[in-house]
Design an enzyme around this catalytic site. Structure first.
Site, short mmCIF file in Angstrom:
data_model
loop_
_atom_site.label_atom_id
_atom_site.label_comp_id
_atom_site.label_asym_id
_atom_site.label_seq_id
_atom_site.Cartn_x
_atom_site.Cartn_y
_atom_site.Cartn_z
N ILE A 11 0.85 -1.20 0.00
CA ILE A 11 0.00 0.00 0.00
C ILE A 11 0.88 1.25 0.00
O ILE A 11 0.64 2.20 -0.76
CB ILE A 11 -0.97 -0.03 1.21
CG1 ILE A 11 -1.95 -1.20 1.03
CG2 ILE A 11 -1.73 1.29 1.34
CD1 ILE A 11 -2.78 -1.55 2.26
N ALA A 47 -3.70 3.02 7.93
CA ALA A 47 -3.34 1.66 8.35
C ALA A 47 -4.18 1.19 9.54
O ALA A 47 -5.21 0.51 9.34
CB ALA A 47 -1.86 1.60 8.66
N ARG A 48 -3.78 1.55 10.74
CA ARG A 48 -4.53 1.17 11.94
C ARG A 48 -4.37 2.26 12.99
O ARG A 48 -3.28 2.81 13.18
CB ARG A 48 -4.00 -0.15 12.52
CG ARG A 48 -4.43 -1.41 11.78
CD ARG A 48 -5.94 -1.68 11.91
NE ARG A 48 -6.35 -2.91 11.25
CZ ARG A 48 -6.79 -3.00 9.99
NH1 ARG A 48 -6.89 -1.92 9.24
NH2 ARG A 48 -7.16 -4.17 9.50
N ASP A 97 -8.41 7.57 8.45
CA ASP A 97 -9.46 6.62 8.05
C ASP A 97 -9.64 5.54 9.10
O ASP A 97 -10.59 4.77 9.05
CB ASP A 97 -9.06 5.97 6.71
CG ASP A 97 -10.18 5.10 6.13
OD1 ASP A 97 -11.34 5.54 6.17
OD2 ASP A 97 -9.89 3.99 5.64
N GLU A 129 -12.38 1.86 17.19
CA GLU A 129 -13.42 2.16 16.20
C GLU A 129 -14.73 1.54 16.66
O GLU A 129 -14.71 0.42 17.17
CB GLU A 129 -13.02 1.55 14.85
CG GLU A 129 -11.92 2.31 14.18
CD GLU A 129 -11.47 1.68 12.86
OE1 GLU A 129 -12.22 0.86 12.29
OE2 GLU A 129 -10.38 2.01 12.42
N HIS A 170 -13.23 4.36 8.15
CA HIS A 170 -12.56 3.13 7.72
C HIS A 170 -13.07 2.63 6.36
O HIS A 170 -13.67 1.55 6.25
CB HIS A 170 -12.71 2.03 8.80
CG HIS A 170 -11.63 0.98 8.71
ND1 HIS A 170 -11.12 0.33 9.80
CD2 HIS A 170 -10.95 0.48 7.64
CE1 HIS A 170 -10.19 -0.53 9.42
NE2 HIS A 170 -10.08 -0.46 8.10
N GLY A 225 -11.01 2.31 3.63
CA GLY A 225 -9.87 1.91 2.80
C GLY A 225 -10.20 0.98 1.65
O GLY A 225 -9.90 1.25 0.49
C1 GLV Z 1 -8.73 -3.13 6.21
O1 GLV Z 1 -8.56 -2.28 7.01
C2 GLV Z 1 -7.98 -4.33 6.11
O2 GLV Z 1 -7.08 -4.58 6.93
O3 GLV Z 1 -8.27 -5.11 5.21
#
Ligand code: GLV
Length: 317
Positions: free
Chosen positions: A156, A235-236, A260, A265, A283, A285
């Site tokens: 990514i 990412a997280r 995001d 969450e 979120h 993504g």
């Molecule tokens: C989304 O956040 C994933 O990890 O697929």
């Protein structure tokens, strides 16, 4: 036929595929299962197709029925699963890499653009109406010639770098190891995070969440950014210490954020909501039809491969 639990609803075509291959137990109301409910619903199942909203910690994994041999996570990230606990119980864990790279990178770039060009404020103004164009209305930060620091130059991160380069950004990155020249595409490698922070006019967090990366973006590392930098995270949430980032926004050390993903969450730190310069998404993504379809199909294929061969190329534990 193997029996599986699918903890969240999938797109219709993917549920049809799962029905053909397995005796699948669907969550028709798409409710969020508590850990207790998830354990109950797994009774008699050979596998679980989980989502990132399922907290499969050691306590939950240790109570899963003996019959469960695989947890196929419908995500590339697997921070919601205790890999070690699963391994100890002889449960394979798989994920869905590659198929969501492009969609997630698109959101990564949207976060950069949205934060730098004050999209939240612009949307609000446009919806309110009554605005009059002026030469200094909502002046933002132009990306051309700006340095983008990418934390985590995996699939990514590399895709974000490629798009950002085409926007005229200058790419720097930090990763556990230096990439080949072909993958680097002219980006500058920093072998430590501190050096990356010092040159990041815009930071893009792209690394997985793990014990090593939790709260990597904190009071000390944020202080190293150039004044008025922009921080984005595709990412997280676990990688960012929210209080420190909100404080940096308040002090104008950080000009804007584009997020995001969040800790806890969907209950993001309310400090972000107060800031007009926070461009925030829920979120999204991988949220395109093509990508969500490909992810679910891969999660299903991972299970199928595992049941047929006892192994899977996307096993992560
Ligand atoms: C989304 O956040 C994933 O990890 O697929």
């Amino acid at each position: 036929m193997k029996k599986i639990l699918i903890t969240r609803r999938l797109l219709r075509s993917c549920e049809d595929k799962a029905k053909e291959l397995f005796d699948a137990n669907f969550n028709l109301n798409d409710e969020l299962y508590s850990q207790k409910k998830l354990i109950e619903m797994s009774t008699g199942c050979d596998g679980i197709l989980s989502a990132l909203t399922d907290k499969l910690d050691a306590e939950t994994i240790n109570q899963l029925p003996e019959s469960v041999k695989i947890i196929s996570n419908f995500a590339v990230g697997f921070g919601n699963i205790d890999l070690e606990a699963a391994k100890k119980r002889g449960i394979a864990v798989t994920n869905t890499p590659d198929v969501l790279t492009d969609a997630t990178a698109e959101i990564g770039v949207l976060l950069i653009l949205g934060a730098c060009r004050r999209a939240s404020e612009g949307i609000e103004k446009a919806r309110e109406g009554g605005w009059v164009w002026s030469a200094d209305m909502l002046i933002g930060k132009q990306l051309t010639g700006t340095r983008l620091g990418i934390l985590g130059m995996g699939r990514i991160g590399q895709k974000i770098a490629k798009i950002a380069k085409s926007l005229g950004m200058i790419i720097h990155y930090h990763n556990r190891s230096k990439l080949s020249e072909e993958k680097e595409q002219g980006a500058t490698y920093h072998d430590n995070l501190n050096d990356l922070m010092k040159v990041s006019d815009v930071l893009s967090v792209c690394c997985p969440a793990s014990k090593e990366t939790i709260n990597l973006i904190n009071k000390d590392t944020l202080e190293l950014l150039p004044k008025g930098a922009v921080v984005t995270n595709v990412a997280r949430g676990d990688i960012i210490e929210d209080e420190a980032l909100i404080d940096a926004l308040e002090r104008r050390k950080v000009y804007a954020v584009g997020l995001d993903v969040y800790k806890n969450e969907p209950n993001l730190n309310p400090g972000y909501l107060k800031h007009k310069s926070a461009f925030i998404l829920p979120h999204l993504g991988s949220a395109t039809k093509e990508t969500r379809t490909a992810m679910a199909n891969l999660a299903i294929d991972n299970m199928d491969e595992f049941f047929k061969t006892g192994d899977c190329k996307n096993k992560v534990n």
